[in-house]
Write a protein that holds these residues in place. Structure first.
Motif, PDB file in Angstrom:
ATOM      1  N   GLY A   1      10.806  74.070 -42.150  1.00  0.00           N
ATOM      2  CA  GLY A   1       9.814  74.684 -41.282  1.00  0.00           C
ATOM      3  C   GLY A   1       8.745  75.370 -42.091  1.00  0.00           C
ATOM      4  O   GLY A   1       8.580  75.127 -43.282  1.00  0.00           O
ATOM      5  N   GLY A   2       8.044  76.253 -41.408  1.00  0.00           N
ATOM      6  CA  GLY A   2       6.965  76.998 -42.027  1.00  0.00           C
ATOM      7  C   GLY A   2       7.396  78.393 -42.426  1.00  0.00           C
ATOM      8  O   GLY A   2       8.581  78.663 -42.639  1.00  0.00           O
ATOM      9  N   CYS A   3       6.440  79.279 -42.493  1.00  0.00           N
ATOM     10  CA  CYS A   3       6.689  80.635 -42.973  1.00  0.00           C
ATOM     11  C   CYS A   3       7.659  81.409 -42.079  1.00  0.00           C
ATOM     12  O   CYS A   3       8.590  82.035 -42.574  1.00  0.00           O
ATOM     13  N   ASP A   4       7.450  81.363 -40.765  1.00  0.00           N
ATOM     14  CA  ASP A   4       8.296  82.146 -39.857  1.00  0.00           C
ATOM     15  C   ASP A   4       9.753  81.712 -39.939  1.00  0.00           C
ATOM     16  O   ASP A   4      10.658  82.553 -40.062  1.00  0.00           O
ATOM     17  N   ILE A   5       9.991  80.407 -39.878  1.00  0.00           N
ATOM     18  CA  ILE A   5      11.368  79.900 -39.920  1.00  0.00           C
ATOM     19  C   ILE A   5      11.998  80.189 -41.274  1.00  0.00           C
ATOM     20  O   ILE A   5      13.150  80.618 -41.356  1.00  0.00           O
ATOM     21  N   THR A   6      11.252  79.974 -42.356  1.00  0.00           N
ATOM     22  CA  THR A   6      11.773  80.254 -43.695  1.00  0.00           C
ATOM     23  C   THR A   6      12.137  81.725 -43.836  1.00  0.00           C
ATOM     24  O   THR A   6      13.203  82.073 -44.364  1.00  0.00           O
ATOM     25  N   THR A   7      11.292  82.614 -43.318  1.00  0.00           N
ATOM     26  CA  THR A   7      11.552  84.050 -43.388  1.00  0.00           C
ATOM     27  C   THR A   7      12.791  84.415 -42.584  1.00  0.00           C
ATOM     28  O   THR A   7      13.656  85.163 -43.063  1.00  0.00           O
ATOM     29  N   GLU A   8      12.907  83.885 -41.370  1.00  0.00           N
ATOM     30  CA  GLU A   8      14.082  84.162 -40.539  1.00  0.00           C
ATOM     31  C   GLU A   8      15.360  83.665 -41.204  1.00  0.00           C
ATOM     32  O   GLU A   8      16.385  84.358 -41.192  1.00  0.00           O
ATOM     33  N   MET A   9      15.296  82.466 -41.783  1.00  0.00           N
ATOM     34  CA  MET A   9      16.469  81.913 -42.463  1.00  0.00           C
ATOM     35  C   MET A   9      16.836  82.749 -43.681  1.00  0.00           C
ATOM     36  O   MET A   9      18.018  82.937 -43.973  1.00  0.00           O
ATOM     37  N   TYR A  10      15.849  83.248 -44.404  1.00  0.00           N
ATOM     38  CA  TYR A  10      16.113  84.111 -45.557  1.00  0.00           C
ATOM     39  C   TYR A  10      16.776  85.409 -45.104  1.00  0.00           C
ATOM     40  O   TYR A  10      17.776  85.835 -45.678  1.00  0.00           O
ATOM     41  N   GLN A  11      16.233  86.010 -44.048  1.00  0.00           N
ATOM     42  CA  GLN A  11      16.770  87.293 -43.574  1.00  0.00           C
ATOM     43  C   GLN A  11      18.199  87.163 -43.071  1.00  0.00           C
ATOM     44  O   GLN A  11      18.995  88.095 -43.198  1.00  0.00           O
ATOM     45  N   SER A  12      18.546  86.002 -42.522  1.00  0.00           N
ATOM     46  CA  SER A  12      19.908  85.796 -42.007  1.00  0.00           C
ATOM     47  C   SER A  12      20.875  85.317 -43.084  1.00  0.00           C
ATOM     48  O   SER A  12      22.081  85.278 -42.856  1.00  0.00           O
ATOM     49  N   GLY A  13      20.352  84.919 -44.257  1.00  0.00           N
ATOM     50  CA  GLY A  13      21.191  84.386 -45.326  1.00  0.00           C
ATOM     51  C   GLY A  13      21.360  82.878 -45.258  1.00  0.00           C
ATOM     52  O   GLY A  13      21.941  82.267 -46.153  1.00  0.00           O
ATOM     53  N   GLU A  14      20.855  82.272 -44.198  1.00  0.00           N
ATOM     54  CA  GLU A  14      21.007  80.825 -44.010  1.00  0.00           C
ATOM     55  C   GLU A  14      20.257  80.033 -45.077  1.00  0.00           C
ATOM     56  O   GLU A  14      20.746  78.997 -45.546  1.00  0.00           O
ATOM     57  N   LEU A  15      19.074  80.496 -45.479  1.00  0.00           N
ATOM     58  CA  LEU A  15      18.291  79.787 -46.488  1.00  0.00           C
ATOM     59  C   LEU A  15      19.017  79.770 -47.830  1.00  0.00           C
ATOM     60  O   LEU A  15      19.079  78.744 -48.504  1.00  0.00           O
ATOM     61  N   GLN A  16      19.592  80.906 -48.205  1.00  0.00           N
ATOM     62  CA  GLN A  16      20.315  80.988 -49.466  1.00  0.00           C
ATOM     63  C   GLN A  16      21.466  79.981 -49.488  1.00  0.00           C
ATOM     64  O   GLN A  16      21.688  79.305 -50.487  1.00  0.00           O
ATOM     65  N   GLU A  17      22.191  79.875 -48.371  1.00  0.00           N
ATOM     66  CA  GLU A  17      23.306  78.913 -48.284  1.00  0.00           C
ATOM     67  C   GLU A  17      22.799  77.478 -48.378  1.00  0.00           C
ATOM     68  O   GLU A  17      23.385  76.663 -49.060  1.00  0.00           O
ATOM     69  N   LEU A  18      21.704  77.197 -47.701  1.00  0.00           N
ATOM     70  CA  LEU A  18      21.145  75.846 -47.714  1.00  0.00           C
ATOM     71  C   LEU A  18      20.703  75.458 -49.123  1.00  0.00           C
ATOM     72  O   LEU A  18      20.978  74.354 -49.587  1.00  0.00           O
ATOM     73  N   ILE A  19      20.068  76.379 -49.825  1.00  0.00           N
ATOM     74  CA  ILE A  19      19.559  76.071 -51.157  1.00  0.00           C
ATOM     75  C   ILE A  19      20.688  75.998 -52.182  1.00  0.00           C
ATOM     76  O   ILE A  19      20.623  75.214 -53.122  1.00  0.00           O
ATOM     77  N   LYS A  20      21.749  76.762 -51.983  1.00  0.00           N
ATOM     78  CA  LYS A  20      22.901  76.740 -52.912  1.00  0.00           C
ATOM     79  C   LYS A  20      23.660  75.421 -52.875  1.00  0.00           C
ATOM     80  O   LYS A  20      24.275  75.047 -53.850  1.00  0.00           O
ATOM     81  N   GLN A  21      23.681  74.760 -51.732  1.00  0.00           N
ATOM     82  CA  GLN A  21      24.501  73.554 -51.528  1.00  0.00           C
ATOM     83  C   GLN A  21      24.229  72.505 -52.579  1.00  0.00           C
ATOM     84  O   GLN A  21      23.159  72.239 -52.982  1.00  0.00           O
TER      85      GLN A  21
END
Length: 110
Positions: free
Chosen positions: A90-110
């Motif tokens: 997604g864009g900035c909003d979705i990326t920010t929300e995913m970062y704040q929830s920890g979901e982005l970190q998990e996705l990138i770690k995989q």
């Protein structure tokens, strides 16, 4: 990075698809990671840097056809656009929300 000014729209689209396929994490943005030219692009760069992501990027301001072809292909109208494992996150909003929830970190770690 190819000089898109001499490329056809088909070649630009092929380059977009190749960049997404060849980079686990790829960011289409305004400017570069070292010099973002928009606050939203800057925010996504900062988040990617905070999570320690290795990523490729493309400046959509270099040629307006990059943005046109990208948005038509991804069906996402705004920039930045973050891709992970070939999929649009997604864009900035979705990326920010995913970062704040920890979901982005998990996705990138995989």
């Amino acid at each position: 990075m190819s000089d898109t000014l001499t490329m056809s729209d088909t070649e630009i689209l092929e380059q977009i698809q190749r960049e997404v396929a060849e980079n686990r994490v790829f960011l289409f943005m305004k400017g570069t990671p070292d010099m973002p030219r928009c606050g939203f692009s800057n925010q996504v760069v900062q988040i990617l840097n905070l999570v320690g992501a290795e990523y490729g990027s493309r400046d959509v301001l270099a040629d307006p056809r990059i943005r046109e072809n990208l948005s038509a292909w991804s069906n996402w109208p705004t920039i930045p656009q973050l891709f992970v494992d070939g999929q649009l996150v997604g864009g900035c909003d979705i990326t920010t929300e995913m970062y704040q929830s920890g979901e982005l970190q998990e996705l990138i770690k995989q």
